[in-house]
Design a protein around this motif. Sequence first.
Motif, PDB file in Angstrom:
ATOM      1  N   GLY A 292       0.788  -1.229   0.000  1.00  0.00           N
ATOM      2  CA  GLY A 292       0.000   0.000   0.000  1.00  0.00           C
ATOM      3  C   GLY A 292       0.819   1.278   0.000  1.00  0.00           C
ATOM      4  N   TRP A 293       2.119   1.169   0.135  1.00  0.00           N
ATOM      5  CA  TRP A 293       2.979   2.345   0.169  1.00  0.00           C
ATOM      6  C   TRP A 293       3.458   2.687  -1.238  1.00  0.00           C
ATOM      7  N   ARG A 294       3.621   3.975  -1.487  1.00  0.00           N
ATOM      8  CA  ARG A 294       4.178   4.460  -2.756  1.00  0.00           C
ATOM      9  C   ARG A 294       5.543   5.079  -2.476  1.00  0.00           C
ATOM     10  N   SER A 295       6.463   4.863  -3.382  1.00  0.00           N
ATOM     11  CA  SER A 295       7.824   5.352  -3.137  1.00  0.00           C
ATOM     12  C   SER A 295       7.907   6.874  -3.086  1.00  0.00           C
ATOM     13  N   GLU A 296       7.128   7.561  -3.914  1.00  0.00           N
ATOM     14  CA  GLU A 296       7.181   9.019  -3.927  1.00  0.00           C
ATOM     15  C   GLU A 296       6.679   9.600  -2.603  1.00  0.00           C
ATOM     16  N   ALA A 297       5.570   9.075  -2.106  1.00  0.00           N
ATOM     17  CA  ALA A 297       5.021   9.561  -0.828  1.00  0.00           C
ATOM     18  C   ALA A 297       5.973   9.245   0.319  1.00  0.00           C
ATOM     19  N   SER A 298       6.588   8.080   0.261  1.00  0.00           N
ATOM     20  CA  SER A 298       7.543   7.707   1.304  1.00  0.00           C
ATOM     21  C   SER A 298       8.760   8.619   1.283  1.00  0.00           C
ATOM     22  N   ALA A 299       9.245   8.952   0.095  1.00  0.00           N
ATOM     23  CA  ALA A 299      10.397   9.842  -0.021  1.00  0.00           C
ATOM     24  C   ALA A 299      10.060  11.231   0.515  1.00  0.00           C
ATOM     25  N   THR A 300       8.853  11.692   0.233  1.00  0.00           N
ATOM     26  CA  THR A 300       8.426  12.995   0.738  1.00  0.00           C
ATOM     27  C   THR A 300       8.338  12.984   2.258  1.00  0.00           C
ATOM     28  N   ALA A 301       7.736  11.938   2.816  1.00  0.00           N
ATOM     29  CA  ALA A 301       7.629  11.831   4.274  1.00  0.00           C
ATOM     30  C   ALA A 301       9.011  11.746   4.914  1.00  0.00           C
ATOM     31  N   ALA A 302       9.915  10.995   4.289  1.00  0.00           N
ATOM     32  CA  ALA A 302      11.275  10.882   4.818  1.00  0.00           C
ATOM     33  C   ALA A 302      11.981  12.238   4.783  1.00  0.00           C
TER      34      ALA A 302
ATOM     35  N   VAL B 189      15.376  12.935   6.365  1.00  0.00           N
ATOM     36  CA  VAL B 189      16.101  11.803   5.785  1.00  0.00           C
ATOM     37  C   VAL B 189      15.937  11.853   4.271  1.00  0.00           C
ATOM     38  N   ALA B 190      17.044  11.893   3.564  1.00  0.00           N
ATOM     39  CA  ALA B 190      16.992  11.936   2.102  1.00  0.00           C
ATOM     40  C   ALA B 190      17.042  10.517   1.535  1.00  0.00           C
ATOM     41  N   VAL B 191      15.994  10.148   0.821  1.00  0.00           N
ATOM     42  CA  VAL B 191      15.940   8.885   0.092  1.00  0.00           C
ATOM     43  C   VAL B 191      15.465   9.202  -1.318  1.00  0.00           C
ATOM     44  N   THR B 192      15.673   8.283  -2.230  1.00  0.00           N
ATOM     45  CA  THR B 192      15.248   8.486  -3.608  1.00  0.00           C
ATOM     46  C   THR B 192      14.189   7.456  -3.950  1.00  0.00           C
ATOM     47  N   PRO B 193      13.038   7.896  -4.471  1.00  0.00           N
ATOM     48  CA  PRO B 193      12.003   6.925  -4.832  1.00  0.00           C
ATOM     49  C   PRO B 193      12.457   6.056  -6.003  1.00  0.00           C
ATOM     50  N   ALA B 194      12.005   4.821  -6.021  1.00  0.00           N
ATOM     51  CA  ALA B 194      12.371   3.893  -7.094  1.00  0.00           C
ATOM     52  C   ALA B 194      11.948   4.422  -8.456  1.00  0.00           C
ATOM     53  N   SER B 195      10.905   5.219  -8.493  1.00  0.00           N
ATOM     54  CA  SER B 195      10.426   5.755  -9.772  1.00  0.00           C
ATOM     55  C   SER B 195      11.491   6.597 -10.478  1.00  0.00           C
ATOM     56  N   ALA B 196      12.430   7.150  -9.729  1.00  0.00           N
ATOM     57  CA  ALA B 196      13.503   7.942 -10.337  1.00  0.00           C
ATOM     58  C   ALA B 196      14.440   7.078 -11.177  1.00  0.00           C
ATOM     59  N   PHE B 197      14.406   5.770 -10.961  1.00  0.00           N
ATOM     60  CA  PHE B 197      15.288   4.851 -11.678  1.00  0.00           C
ATOM     61  C   PHE B 197      14.540   3.994 -12.692  1.00  0.00           C
ATOM     62  N   ALA B 198      13.226   4.147 -12.780  1.00  0.00           N
ATOM     63  CA  ALA B 198      12.423   3.315 -13.673  1.00  0.00           C
ATOM     64  C   ALA B 198      12.593   3.740 -15.126  1.00  0.00           C
ATOM     65  N   MET B 199      12.585   2.766 -16.006  1.00  0.00           N
ATOM     66  CA  MET B 199      12.707   3.043 -17.434  1.00  0.00           C
ATOM     67  C   MET B 199      11.400   3.578 -18.008  1.00  0.00           C
ATOM     68  N   ALA B 200      10.276   3.131 -17.449  1.00  0.00           N
ATOM     69  CA  ALA B 200       8.964   3.554 -17.943  1.00  0.00           C
ATOM     70  C   ALA B 200       8.094   3.934 -16.752  1.00  0.00           C
ATOM     71  N   PRO B 201       7.276   4.964 -16.900  1.00  0.00           N
ATOM     72  CA  PRO B 201       6.397   5.364 -15.801  1.00  0.00           C
ATOM     73  C   PRO B 201       5.464   4.216 -15.387  1.00  0.00           C
ATOM     74  N   GLY B 202       5.253   4.107 -14.094  1.00  0.00           N
ATOM     75  CA  GLY B 202       4.326   3.109 -13.574  1.00  0.00           C
ATOM     76  C   GLY B 202       4.910   1.724 -13.407  1.00  0.00           C
ATOM     77  N   HIS B 203       6.205   1.548 -13.637  1.00  0.00           N
ATOM     78  CA  HIS B 203       6.815   0.228 -13.536  1.00  0.00           C
ATOM     79  C   HIS B 203       7.851   0.126 -12.413  1.00  0.00           C
ATOM     80  N   ALA B 204       7.844   1.064 -11.512  1.00  0.00           N
ATOM     81  CA  ALA B 204       8.815   1.056 -10.417  1.00  0.00           C
ATOM     82  C   ALA B 204       8.282   0.245  -9.242  1.00  0.00           C
TER      83      ALA B 204
END
Length: 123
Positions: free
Chosen positions: A55-65, A70-85
Amino acid sequence: NLALRLVQDDALCEIVALKRKEARRRQALMAQLLAPHAVQADPGSFHLWLALPEGWRSEASATAAARAGVAVTPASAFAMAPGHAPAAVRLALGLPPHDALRTAAARLREILARAPEDLDVTE
């Protein structure tokens, strides 16, 4: 010629071995501190991936962190295509001292102990 001396004296190999040992120490520390949350890492790298609970999203988690300092990078920043992280964030382990890593892990555990809908991640 410093580079040549490092190679000739085997100092470069020693430095690489020490760096890899420190990377493994930092990864082990964070895996222990973030348990029971799953982490994955290449043994010689100075970063790891923290898998997020259902139920967690990487972008929301990165924002909360980030709001918790705490600086973290959401997995979506490394995804080749949107929606596949995957639902994960990347933590850099190379620069902070061990005490800062402990603090960061504690803050991340506090965040992940909450329900994702309870996070205030609005702009």
